[in-house]
Design a protein around this motif. Structure first.
Motif, PDB file in Angstrom:
ATOM      1  N   GLN A 147       0.807  -1.206   0.000  1.00 34.37           N
ATOM      2  CA  GLN A 147       0.000   0.000   0.000  1.00 34.37           C
ATOM      3  C   GLN A 147       0.845   1.263   0.000  1.00 34.37           C
ATOM      4  OE1 GLN A 147      -3.102  -0.059   3.003  1.00 34.37           O
ATOM      5  NE2 GLN A 147      -3.089  -2.292   3.045  1.00 34.37           N
ATOM      6  N   TYR A 148       2.134   1.164   0.318  1.00 39.80           N
ATOM      7  CA  TYR A 148       2.920   2.393   0.410  1.00 39.80           C
ATOM      8  C   TYR A 148       4.182   2.386  -0.434  1.00 39.80           C
ATOM      9  CZ  TYR A 148       6.147   0.053   3.663  1.00 39.80           C
ATOM     10  OH  TYR A 148       7.058  -0.794   4.239  1.00 39.80           O
ATOM     11  N   GLY A 149       4.440   1.340  -1.208  1.00 43.32           N
ATOM     12  CA  GLY A 149       5.643   1.348  -2.025  1.00 43.32           C
ATOM     13  C   GLY A 149       5.608   0.293  -3.109  1.00 43.32           C
ATOM     14  N   VAL A 150       6.520   0.441  -4.064  1.00 41.31           N
ATOM     15  CA  VAL A 150       6.633  -0.502  -5.164  1.00 41.31           C
ATOM     16  C   VAL A 150       7.299  -1.786  -4.676  1.00 41.31           C
ATOM     17  CG1 VAL A 150       7.707  -0.894  -7.408  1.00 41.31           C
ATOM     18  CG2 VAL A 150       6.740   1.345  -6.858  1.00 41.31           C
ATOM     19  N   HIS A 151       6.796  -2.905  -5.120  1.00 37.57           N
ATOM     20  CA  HIS A 151       7.363  -4.216  -4.772  1.00 37.57           C
ATOM     21  C   HIS A 151       7.662  -4.923  -6.087  1.00 37.57           C
ATOM     22  CE1 HIS A 151       7.915  -8.196  -3.166  1.00 37.57           C
ATOM     23  NE2 HIS A 151       7.629  -7.819  -1.936  1.00 37.57           N
ATOM     24  N   VAL A 152       8.948  -5.136  -6.387  1.00 34.32           N
ATOM     25  CA  VAL A 152       9.322  -5.600  -7.726  1.00 34.32           C
ATOM     26  C   VAL A 152       8.735  -6.957  -8.071  1.00 34.32           C
ATOM     27  CG1 VAL A 152      11.423  -4.237  -7.823  1.00 34.32           C
ATOM     28  CG2 VAL A 152      11.519  -6.545  -6.855  1.00 34.32           C
ATOM     29  N   LEU A 153       8.532  -7.821  -7.091  1.00 27.97           N
ATOM     30  CA  LEU A 153       7.974  -9.148  -7.363  1.00 27.97           C
ATOM     31  C   LEU A 153       6.452  -9.148  -7.314  1.00 27.97           C
ATOM     32  CD1 LEU A 153      10.514 -11.375  -5.404  1.00 27.97           C
ATOM     33  CD2 LEU A 153      10.303 -11.143  -7.876  1.00 27.97           C
ATOM     34  N   GLU A 154       5.891  -8.611  -6.230  1.00 28.73           N
ATOM     35  CA  GLU A 154       4.436  -8.607  -6.093  1.00 28.73           C
ATOM     36  C   GLU A 154       3.755  -7.758  -7.162  1.00 28.73           C
ATOM     37  OE1 GLU A 154       2.558 -10.417  -3.960  1.00 28.73           O
ATOM     38  OE2 GLU A 154       4.419 -11.401  -3.362  1.00 28.73           O
ATOM     39  N   ASP A 155       4.444  -6.710  -7.634  1.00 27.15           N
ATOM     40  CA  ASP A 155       3.882  -5.858  -8.677  1.00 27.15           C
ATOM     41  C   ASP A 155       4.215  -6.351 -10.077  1.00 27.15           C
ATOM     42  OD1 ASP A 155       2.827  -4.275  -6.718  1.00 27.15           O
ATOM     43  OD2 ASP A 155       4.408  -2.770  -6.781  1.00 27.15           O
ATOM     44  N   GLY A 156       4.919  -7.482 -10.169  1.00 32.71           N
ATOM     45  CA  GLY A 156       5.213  -8.082 -11.460  1.00 32.71           C
ATOM     46  C   GLY A 156       6.202  -7.321 -12.310  1.00 32.71           C
ATOM     47  N   LEU A 157       7.058  -6.531 -11.696  1.00 28.70           N
ATOM     48  CA  LEU A 157       8.033  -5.755 -12.451  1.00 28.70           C
ATOM     49  C   LEU A 157       9.234  -6.589 -12.883  1.00 28.70           C
ATOM     50  CD1 LEU A 157       7.995  -2.468 -10.338  1.00 28.70           C
ATOM     51  CD2 LEU A 157       6.716  -3.010 -12.402  1.00 28.70           C
ATOM     52  N   MET A 158       9.428  -7.734 -12.239  1.00 31.18           N
ATOM     53  CA  MET A 158      10.524  -8.633 -12.575  1.00 31.18           C
ATOM     54  C   MET A 158      10.063 -10.069 -12.453  1.00 31.18           C
ATOM     55  SD  MET A 158      13.944  -7.287 -10.631  1.00 31.18           S
ATOM     56  CE  MET A 158      14.671  -5.687 -10.925  1.00 31.18           C
ATOM     57  N   SER A 159      10.611 -10.917 -13.294  1.00 30.45           N
ATOM     58  CA  SER A 159      10.433 -12.351 -13.091  1.00 30.45           C
ATOM     59  C   SER A 159      11.413 -12.794 -12.019  1.00 30.45           C
ATOM     60  CB  SER A 159      10.705 -13.113 -14.388  1.00 30.45           C
ATOM     61  OG  SER A 159      12.079 -13.012 -14.742  1.00 30.45           O
ATOM     62  N   ARG A 160      11.247 -14.014 -11.510  1.00 34.13           N
ATOM     63  CA  ARG A 160      12.192 -14.509 -10.507  1.00 34.13           C
ATOM     64  C   ARG A 160      13.602 -14.579 -11.076  1.00 34.13           C
ATOM     65  NH1 ARG A 160       9.704 -16.918  -5.915  1.00 34.13           N
ATOM     66  NH2 ARG A 160       7.944 -15.540  -5.514  1.00 34.13           N
ATOM     67  N   ALA A 161      13.743 -14.996 -12.353  1.00 36.69           N
ATOM     68  CA  ALA A 161      15.072 -15.087 -12.972  1.00 36.69           C
ATOM     69  C   ALA A 161      15.713 -13.703 -13.089  1.00 36.69           C
ATOM     70  CB  ALA A 161      14.958 -15.731 -14.350  1.00 36.69           C
ATOM     71  N   GLN A 162      14.927 -12.714 -13.503  1.00 40.31           N
ATOM     72  CA  GLN A 162      15.451 -11.346 -13.591  1.00 40.31           C
ATOM     73  C   GLN A 162      15.846 -10.822 -12.215  1.00 40.31           C
ATOM     74  OE1 GLN A 162      11.980  -9.673 -15.497  1.00 40.31           O
ATOM     75  NE2 GLN A 162      13.067  -9.414 -17.451  1.00 40.31           N
ATOM     76  N   PHE A 163      15.016 -11.148 -11.243  1.00 36.47           N
ATOM     77  CA  PHE A 163      15.301 -10.706  -9.881  1.00 36.47           C
ATOM     78  C   PHE A 163      16.657 -11.209  -9.418  1.00 36.47           C
ATOM     79  CE2 PHE A 163      15.485 -11.640  -5.377  1.00 36.47           C
ATOM     80  CZ  PHE A 163      15.106 -10.450  -4.799  1.00 36.47           C
ATOM     81  N   TRP A 164      16.922 -12.492  -9.598  1.00 37.45           N
ATOM     82  CA  TRP A 164      18.191 -13.057  -9.111  1.00 37.45           C
ATOM     83  C   TRP A 164      19.386 -12.517  -9.876  1.00 37.45           C
ATOM     84  CZ3 TRP A 164      18.390 -14.496  -4.506  1.00 37.45           C
ATOM     85  CH2 TRP A 164      17.340 -15.179  -3.891  1.00 37.45           C
ATOM     86  N   ARG A 165      19.211 -12.178 -11.152  1.00 34.88           N
ATOM     87  CA  ARG A 165      20.318 -11.546 -11.886  1.00 34.88           C
ATOM     88  C   ARG A 165      20.595 -10.154 -11.334  1.00 34.88           C
ATOM     89  NH1 ARG A 165      17.911 -14.127 -16.462  1.00 34.88           N
ATOM     90  NH2 ARG A 165      16.820 -12.207 -17.087  1.00 34.88           N
ATOM     91  N   TYR A 166      19.535  -9.416 -11.077  1.00 40.11           N
ATOM     92  CA  TYR A 166      19.679  -8.072 -10.499  1.00 40.11           C
ATOM     93  C   TYR A 166      20.332  -8.162  -9.122  1.00 40.11           C
ATOM     94  CZ  TYR A 166      18.289  -3.149 -10.066  1.00 40.11           C
ATOM     95  OH  TYR A 166      18.285  -1.790  -9.959  1.00 40.11           O
ATOM     96  N   PHE A 167      19.855  -9.091  -8.308  1.00 40.29           N
ATOM     97  CA  PHE A 167      20.398  -9.303  -6.968  1.00 40.29           C
ATOM     98  C   PHE A 167      21.883  -9.649  -7.043  1.00 40.29           C
ATOM     99  CE2 PHE A 167      21.551 -12.151  -3.505  1.00 40.29           C
ATOM    100  CZ  PHE A 167      21.093 -11.479  -2.385  1.00 40.29           C
ATOM    101  N   ALA A 168      22.260 -10.509  -8.001  1.00 40.76           N
ATOM    102  CA  ALA A 168      23.658 -10.917  -8.135  1.00 40.76           C
ATOM    103  C   ALA A 168      24.551  -9.723  -8.444  1.00 40.76           C
ATOM    104  CB  ALA A 168      23.789 -11.976  -9.231  1.00 40.76           C
TER     105      ALA A 168
END
Length: 288
Positions: A60-81
């Motif tokens: 309710q108060y901020g963007v969430h890259v996974l819950e808002d569908g802005l990244m796939s899990r694979a994209q997320f882990w590349r970004y995290f890396a």
């Protein structure tokens, strides 16, 4: 707030005549990428555990890259890396340049990056962690990396700053206390109860001023530190707000874009003003 901690450590090193721009920049960037890594891990952990699903307060108060569908899990882990690799590379380079406790500081930072979200936040240790991380670990650690020497005075002074981010976190966790309790997240406000958490936040706010005054009276810092008392009107407004529970619905005059933030918004406004004056006090001290 992380950038401010790095700036504070650098300013204190400059005050003492041992500033090294390259080491400070590496430390500053390392801290920022470490914080980014922690934010990503926080989103992943709470999403994986179901905490951030179904319109939970976090969404309710901020963007969430996974819950808002802005990244796939694979994209997320590349970004995290990428963010984790940059933070680690800078940290290891600083360890190679500065021996002594630099490795211990790096390991401590890695511990909080990896385990703040779970289990520390879930067992009432998230708030004490923030006080430790944004104080002695970030400010004291930056000072050590830049100067090559540890300072207990700097570590103590850092607590004046770190109490600010801690109050903001307290405010956020009070704002979403019911949601956290329903989801089984036992933050410190959940453990203390709503009334006890509000009173604890008030104590932390007052402690900033008392500690600043004590450092001046004890001769550990010069008189410009008293500039922080110019933020007293903001303190009074924040304390007044904390005396009563959060409204169940948004008051008509309260900005819709800020709601449901209530205590956290008030604590952030105070922290922003207090910290600006705190940094100004350090700069004035250096110039004098």
């Amino acid at each position: 707030m992380t950038l401010t901690a790095a700036i504070l450590g650098g300013l204190l090193a400059w005050r003492d005549g041992y500033f090294n721009g390259l080491l400070w920049l590496a430390c500053c960037l390392g801290l920022l990428f470490a914080h980014a890594t922690n934010n990503l891990l926080n989103d992943y952990t709470d999403s994986r555990r179901g905490i951030d699903r179904d319109n939970y307060y976090r969404n309710q108060y901020g963007v969430h890259v996974l819950e808002d569908g802005l990244m796939s899990r694979a994209q997320f882990w590349r970004y995290f890396a990428v963010t984790a690799a940059i933070a680690l590379a800078l940290g290891l380079w600083l360890v190679s340049v500065r021996s002594g406790p630099t490795l211990a500081l790096l390991l401590a930072g890695a511990f909080f990056v990896l385990f703040y979200t779970w289990p520390l936040k879930y067992i009432g240790l998230g708030e004490p962690s923030v006080l430790l991380v944004w104080g002695p670990l970030m400010v004291g650690g930056t000072y050590y990396v830049v100067t090559g020497s540890w300072s207990n005075e700097v570590a103590l002074l850092s607590l004046v700053f770190a109490l600010g981010p801690t109050t903001v976190l307290f405010g956020k966790h009070i704002d979403k206390l019911d949601a956290d309790r329903d989801k089984g997240v036992r933050t410190l406000p959940v453990l203390l109860g709503e009334r006890g958490a509000r009173h604890a936040t008030m104590v932390l706010l007052l402690a900033q001023y008392l500690l600043a005054l004590g450092l001046v009276l004890g001769g550990l810092f010069s008189w410009p530190l008293l500039l922080v008392f110019a933020s007293t009107p903001s303190l009074v407004r924040c304390l007044t707000l904390l005396r009563a529970p959060k409204p169940t619905a948004r008051p008509a005059e309260y900005p819709a874009k800020i709601w449901p933030l209530w205590f956290s918004a008030a604590c952030f406004r105070h922290t922003r003003r207090f910290t600006s004056l705190f940094l100004l006090a350090v700069v004035v001290t250096i110039l004098l």
